[in-house]
Scaffold this motif. Structure first.
Motif, PDB file in Angstrom:
ATOM      1  N   THR A 185      11.999 -11.945   0.844  1.00  9.86           N
ATOM      2  CA  THR A 185      12.425 -10.910   1.801  1.00  9.86           C
ATOM      3  C   THR A 185      13.379 -11.485   2.846  1.00  9.86           C
ATOM      4  O   THR A 185      14.335 -10.820   3.254  1.00  9.86           O
ATOM      5  CB  THR A 185      11.200 -10.292   2.493  1.00  9.86           C
ATOM      6  N   PHE A 186      13.133 -12.720   3.264  1.00  9.62           N
ATOM      7  CA  PHE A 186      14.025 -13.336   4.254  1.00  9.62           C
ATOM      8  C   PHE A 186      15.425 -13.542   3.669  1.00  9.62           C
ATOM      9  O   PHE A 186      16.431 -13.167   4.295  1.00  9.62           O
ATOM     10  CB  PHE A 186      13.453 -14.671   4.721  1.00  9.62           C
ATOM     11  N   CYS A 187      15.509 -14.117   2.488  1.00  8.68           N
ATOM     12  CA  CYS A 187      16.823 -14.424   1.891  1.00  8.68           C
ATOM     13  C   CYS A 187      17.595 -13.150   1.565  1.00  8.68           C
ATOM     14  O   CYS A 187      18.810 -13.082   1.774  1.00  8.68           O
ATOM     15  CB  CYS A 187      16.639 -15.276   0.641  1.00  8.68           C
ATOM     16  N   SER A 188      16.910 -12.135   1.055  1.00  4.96           N
ATOM     17  CA  SER A 188      17.607 -10.879   0.760  1.00  4.96           C
ATOM     18  C   SER A 188      18.051 -10.200   2.041  1.00  4.96           C
ATOM     19  O   SER A 188      19.125  -9.584   2.099  1.00  4.96           O
ATOM     20  CB  SER A 188      16.696  -9.947  -0.050  1.00  4.96           C
ATOM     21  N   GLY A 189      17.250 -10.325   3.109  1.00  3.68           N
ATOM     22  CA  GLY A 189      17.656  -9.772   4.397  1.00  3.68           C
ATOM     23  C   GLY A 189      18.881 -10.471   4.949  1.00  3.68           C
ATOM     24  O   GLY A 189      19.786  -9.833   5.501  1.00  3.68           O
ATOM     25  N   VAL A 190      18.942 -11.803   4.786  1.00  3.24           N
ATOM     26  CA  VAL A 190      20.119 -12.555   5.220  1.00  3.24           C
ATOM     27  C   VAL A 190      21.359 -12.095   4.454  1.00  3.24           C
ATOM     28  O   VAL A 190      22.433 -11.876   5.032  1.00  3.24           O
ATOM     29  CB  VAL A 190      19.905 -14.068   5.020  1.00  3.24           C
ATOM     30  N   SER A 191      21.214 -11.943   3.140  1.00  2.00           N
ATOM     31  CA  SER A 191      22.346 -11.519   2.308  1.00  2.00           C
ATOM     32  C   SER A 191      22.865 -10.147   2.722  1.00  2.00           C
ATOM     33  O   SER A 191      24.071  -9.939   2.860  1.00  2.00           O
ATOM     34  CB  SER A 191      21.910 -11.498   0.839  1.00  2.00           C
ATOM     35  N   LEU A 192      21.957  -9.205   2.936  1.00  2.00           N
ATOM     36  CA  LEU A 192      22.357  -7.857   3.342  1.00  2.00           C
ATOM     37  C   LEU A 192      23.024  -7.875   4.709  1.00  2.00           C
ATOM     38  O   LEU A 192      24.067  -7.237   4.916  1.00  2.00           O
ATOM     39  CB  LEU A 192      21.132  -6.941   3.354  1.00  2.00           C
ATOM     40  N   GLY A 193      22.443  -8.596   5.655  1.00  2.00           N
ATOM     41  CA  GLY A 193      23.020  -8.666   6.993  1.00  2.00           C
ATOM     42  C   GLY A 193      24.374  -9.344   7.003  1.00  2.00           C
ATOM     43  O   GLY A 193      25.289  -8.931   7.723  1.00  2.00           O
ATOM     44  N   HIS A 194      24.537 -10.394   6.201  1.00  2.34           N
ATOM     45  CA  HIS A 194      25.806 -11.121   6.158  1.00  2.34           C
ATOM     46  C   HIS A 194      26.925 -10.281   5.557  1.00  2.34           C
ATOM     47  O   HIS A 194      28.095 -10.444   5.916  1.00  2.34           O
ATOM     48  CB  HIS A 194      25.626 -12.404   5.348  1.00  2.34           C
ATOM     49  N   ARG A 195      26.574  -9.371   4.670  1.00  2.58           N
ATOM     50  CA  ARG A 195      27.589  -8.529   4.031  1.00  2.58           C
ATOM     51  C   ARG A 195      27.853  -7.232   4.794  1.00  2.58           C
ATOM     52  O   ARG A 195      28.993  -6.779   4.879  1.00  2.58           O
ATOM     53  CB  ARG A 195      27.170  -8.197   2.599  1.00  2.58           C
ATOM     54  N   HIS A 196      26.797  -6.615   5.317  1.00  3.87           N
ATOM     55  CA  HIS A 196      26.956  -5.266   5.879  1.00  3.87           C
ATOM     56  C   HIS A 196      26.463  -5.117   7.314  1.00  3.87           C
ATOM     57  O   HIS A 196      26.565  -4.030   7.881  1.00  3.87           O
ATOM     58  CB  HIS A 196      26.229  -4.251   4.994  1.00  3.87           C
ATOM     59  N   GLY A 197      25.904  -6.161   7.914  1.00  2.00           N
ATOM     60  CA  GLY A 197      25.410  -6.040   9.271  1.00  2.00           C
ATOM     61  C   GLY A 197      23.960  -5.586   9.320  1.00  2.00           C
ATOM     62  O   GLY A 197      23.260  -5.534   8.300  1.00  2.00           O
ATOM     63  N   PHE A 198      23.520  -5.244  10.517  1.00  2.00           N
ATOM     64  CA  PHE A 198      22.119  -4.897  10.732  1.00  2.00           C
ATOM     65  C   PHE A 198      21.742  -3.640   9.974  1.00  2.00           C
ATOM     66  O   PHE A 198      22.352  -2.585  10.146  1.00  2.00           O
ATOM     67  CB  PHE A 198      21.846  -4.714  12.225  1.00  2.00           C
ATOM     68  N   SER A 199      20.712  -3.732   9.125  1.00  2.00           N
ATOM     69  CA  SER A 199      20.287  -2.620   8.265  1.00  2.00           C
ATOM     70  C   SER A 199      18.780  -2.459   8.369  1.00  2.00           C
ATOM     71  O   SER A 199      18.022  -2.982   7.534  1.00  2.00           O
ATOM     72  CB  SER A 199      20.694  -2.895   6.811  1.00  2.00           C
ATOM     73  N   PRO A 200      18.294  -1.751   9.382  1.00  2.00           N
ATOM     74  CA  PRO A 200      16.843  -1.690   9.640  1.00  2.00           C
ATOM     75  C   PRO A 200      16.037  -0.986   8.571  1.00  2.00           C
ATOM     76  O   PRO A 200      14.818  -1.170   8.495  1.00  2.00           O
ATOM     77  CB  PRO A 200      16.767  -0.941  10.977  1.00  2.00           C
ATOM     78  N   LEU A 201      16.672  -0.164   7.734  1.00  2.97           N
ATOM     79  CA  LEU A 201      15.928   0.547   6.705  1.00  2.97           C
ATOM     80  C   LEU A 201      15.410  -0.398   5.628  1.00  2.97           C
ATOM     81  O   LEU A 201      14.380  -0.128   5.011  1.00  2.97           O
ATOM     82  CB  LEU A 201      16.806   1.629   6.069  1.00  2.97           C
TER      83      LEU A 201
END
Length: 275
Positions: free
Chosen positions: A207-223
């Motif tokens: 969950t941490f690594c996928s969260g980093v990937s999403l944030g690095h590509r698209h920014g903060f995504s709380p959903l």
């Protein structure tokens, strides 16, 4: 000062303070008359001594009204913009929330103890988040309408829900599919893979690594962190038992922290490209 327009802020503070005292008086009358909320709650407003001993009961009553006046003043200025944008807006918002949290926690603690203070803080935080989320949605709709009128390309989706969809497939496999597979191969007497290896290693890392990937590509995504938590809770009821509910907390925290780290990396990369 939280606000640039100090005169307007002072006016709101004065009106809010008077309204706070009026609400305190009204609650005392209504709760004392109706009585269906319980004698304890009615007594808190009809005789608001803040649990002070009898010789100091008058000071307790004064403090209770002062705290409601302060809370009313804080609510009164909450409709004013703290700042136009950026770091100043975040800092002033946090300062305002901290003031309100201190006020409600003090009142709840004096009247209902530690549990009352905690309940008041949870209630305040929930309302605060909902109000600011509603404001943010309004701002997002306004910006989208402006971009459409100017013929510009649409910006990112609301809360980046569209950008998060591909990552939900990964979350589904990690939070629900993988534990189901591990349960099949786990020994019945000592489920090490699903009981230890998965929740304390695979789940937080994934969950941490996928969260980093999403944030690095698209920014903060709380959903996305919320979806990870919900899928983990679903897995608990489908595959485990109530003792594994902490899986949801691990998913939420790790995905949220990872997404925050990725967002910071994205901002840093943007600054480096556009110094």
């Amino acid at each position: 000062m939280l606000f640039d327009d100090k005169k307007q802020a002072l006016c709101r503070i004065a009106v809010g303070a008077v309204a706070g005292v009026a609400v305190h008086v009204l609650l005392g009358y209504v709760l004392g008359t109706l009585g269906f909320f319980g004698d304890r709650l009615a007594a808190v407003f009809s005789s608001p001594t803040c649990s002070f001993p009898a010789p100091f009961a008058g000071w307790g009553i004064l403090l209770s009204y002062l705290l409601f006046a302060l809370l009313g003043a804080e609510i009164g200025v909450s409709t004013l913009p703290f700042a136009d944008h950026g770091r100043t807006l975040v800092l002033r918002t946090l300062a305002h929330f901290a003031l309100m949290a201190a006020t409600v926690a003090l009142w709840g603690g004096l009247n209902f103890g530690g549990a009352g203070a905690a309940f008041c803080l949870i209630l305040l935080a929930s309302i605060y988040v909902l109000v600011w989320l509603g404001r943010w949605v309004g701002w997002y709709v306004e910006v989208a309408a402006i971009r459409a009128k100017l013929g510009l390309a649409p910006g990112p989706s609301l809360l980046h829900w569209r950008e998060s969809l591909p990552y939900l497939v990964f979350a589904l496999g990690l939070c629900l599919g993988l534990p189901a597979l591990l349960r099949l191969v786990d020994p019945q007497d000592v489920p090490v893979l699903s009981g230890v290896y998965f929740p304390f290693l695979l789940l937080p890392i994934g969950t941490f690594c996928s969260g980093v990937s999403l944030g690095h590509r698209h920014g903060f995504s709380p959903l996305y962190p919320a979806a990870c938590a919900l899928l983990s809770v679903a897995a608990v009821f489908l595959l485990f038992n109530g003792s594994a509910l902490f899986h949801g907390g691990i998913s939420l925290v790790c995905a949220l922290v990872g997404n925050g780290v990725g967002t910071l990396l994205k901002k840093r990369a943007t600054r480096e490209k556009n110094p």
